[in-house]
Design a protein around this motif. Sequence first.
Motif, PDB file in Angstrom:
ATOM      1  N   GLY A 132      23.977  43.473  26.424  1.00 25.91           N
ATOM      2  CA  GLY A 132      25.411  43.572  26.582  1.00 25.91           C
ATOM      3  C   GLY A 132      26.348  44.948  27.333  1.00 25.91           C
ATOM      4  O   GLY A 132      25.994  46.180  27.238  1.00 25.91           O
ATOM      5  N   ASN A 184      27.035  37.107  32.259  1.00 22.03           N
ATOM      6  CA  ASN A 184      28.320  37.468  31.478  1.00 22.03           C
ATOM      7  C   ASN A 184      27.583  38.446  31.016  1.00 22.03           C
ATOM      8  O   ASN A 184      28.512  38.790  29.755  1.00 22.03           O
ATOM      9  CB  ASN A 184      28.066  36.463  30.701  1.00 22.03           C
ATOM     10  N   ARG A 219      29.690  42.616  26.928  1.00 22.53           N
ATOM     11  CA  ARG A 219      29.710  41.439  25.627  1.00 22.53           C
ATOM     12  C   ARG A 219      28.796  41.998  24.125  1.00 22.53           C
ATOM     13  O   ARG A 219      28.443  43.233  24.382  1.00 22.53           O
ATOM     14  CB  ARG A 219      28.352  40.518  26.038  1.00 22.53           C
ATOM     15  N   LEU A 260      26.263  39.644  19.833  1.00 18.67           N
ATOM     16  CA  LEU A 260      26.418  38.503  20.957  1.00 18.67           C
ATOM     17  C   LEU A 260      24.386  38.414  21.380  1.00 18.67           C
ATOM     18  O   LEU A 260      24.443  37.193  22.135  1.00 18.67           O
ATOM     19  CB  LEU A 260      27.363  38.495  21.466  1.00 18.67           C
TER      20      LEU A 260
END
Length: 420
Positions: A187, A244, A248, A252
Amino acid sequence: MNKSRPKLARALLAAAATTVLAGAAQAGEVEVLHYWTSGGEAKAAAALKATLQAKGHTWRDFAVAGGGGDSAMTVLKSRVVSGNAPAAAQIKGPSLQEWAAEGVLASIDDVAKAEKWDSLLPRPISDVMKYKGSYIAAPLNVHRVNWLYANPEVFRKAGAKVPGNWDEFFAAAEALKKAGVIPVAHGGQNWQDFTVFESVALGLGGVDFYRKALVQLDPAALNGATMEKVLTTFRRVKAYTDKNAPGRDWNLATGMVVKGEAGMQIMGDWAKGEFVAAGKQPGKDFVCVAAPGSASAFTFNVDSLAMFKVKGEDKVKAQKDLAAAVMSPQFQETFNLNKGSIPVRMNMDLSKFDDCAKASAKDFAASAQAGTLVPSIAHGMAVPAAVEGAIKDVISQFWNNERMTAKDAMTRLVSAAKAS
């Protein structure tokens, strides 16, 4: 005899009323500001709430989302400045001393002495919980930060081996990539970037380098050849994360490993709580090992609740009951089983804990004995908040900006270490 009965009855009624009133006076509200909002963490917080409610108190939950706690600290500062501090707040490391120096924390020495905390806590941890010799916070747990989590089924399909050093890490990452899965779940938040970075620093540089560079902030260590190697290796990791990742949340990213979308994650042992909450079993559905090259060391993160000065005997009583509850064996067991951490209270029965936790407890004790126990800078245990923030910013800038060289980053780290 007959004449005395009404008097006796009245006396008994008066005593009962006094007892009820005393109980009511003791029952108070305790507001706790925290950032335990993910699955495993929320269960852990619920255990503390249940413990306090069992004592007759009212729990007022003030949860602020964000795993690193930055948002919670912003909210806390505004509350304290406005004269509306909660009874307790999730604060840790050197920040405890900073808050205590402001004169807003309450002493809980009477609780600590009655419960014999000095004999139940390792000295390095009890020292953090005190200000000028008095306890101002209650420790909840011990987290090991330098963990690597892996999905064994994904590794089997890719023909990869769970890594023990950084060469093996990149070999595994390459195999996972070829197998069509995301090698490293990540993340893109600065504390997550730094969690990976400090594990690289520990695994490549060893405890002495880690301590000199990231605890003592020695300019020679921050600007030397070992740091250049650490930064170069750290940047290599990013190539195995997905596009992505920025923004984050950590849980997750853990979920990606749980589901088999990613092969591994470098994260503290709170991540284990997410696997457990998803019904996964350690050793079968997931593997936890020390981050590459760091098996003989232990970076620690201790969650604690700082106690703020509150008005009203009922609130003070509720606050002290909270402090006592935090260190009780029952709560230490329940909380840490849900959180993924290990009890901070020494000599606990760990029979209900899984193999990951038992290994963590064993390594914690061994590292404390060997002098290889080091505080996590990523998680607020090593340096003042201003310095920590400045250094985290440099590392995340380096992670996100391919044009920044390792030498550029080293120069900026030396400057960041002087932040105040």
